[in-house]
Design a protein around this motif. Sequence first.
Motif: not given
Length: 77
Positions: A4-7, A9-12
């Motif tokens: 979730v945090e990886e996703k 970070s990518k979106v942010f």
Amino acid sequence: MSKVEEKLSKVFSQFVRLSRADEHGYCLCFTCGDYIYWKEIHCGHFRKRSHKNTKYNLKNNHPQCFTCNIENDGEYL
């Protein structure tokens, strides 16, 4: 890092770069001023991402070229 945090970070990162891109999709490197397409520029952090309280702060995240962000370690003051 969790998935979730990886996703997140990518979106942010995409949000930061796109929100500062011009109508043609180009951003200025916050540090050196190079003009780079949003998909090729990084999302640089003034304070490193390990500082959780500023990781997603918009004042801490800016488009930054590969040289400034990676080769020059973010050009920290």
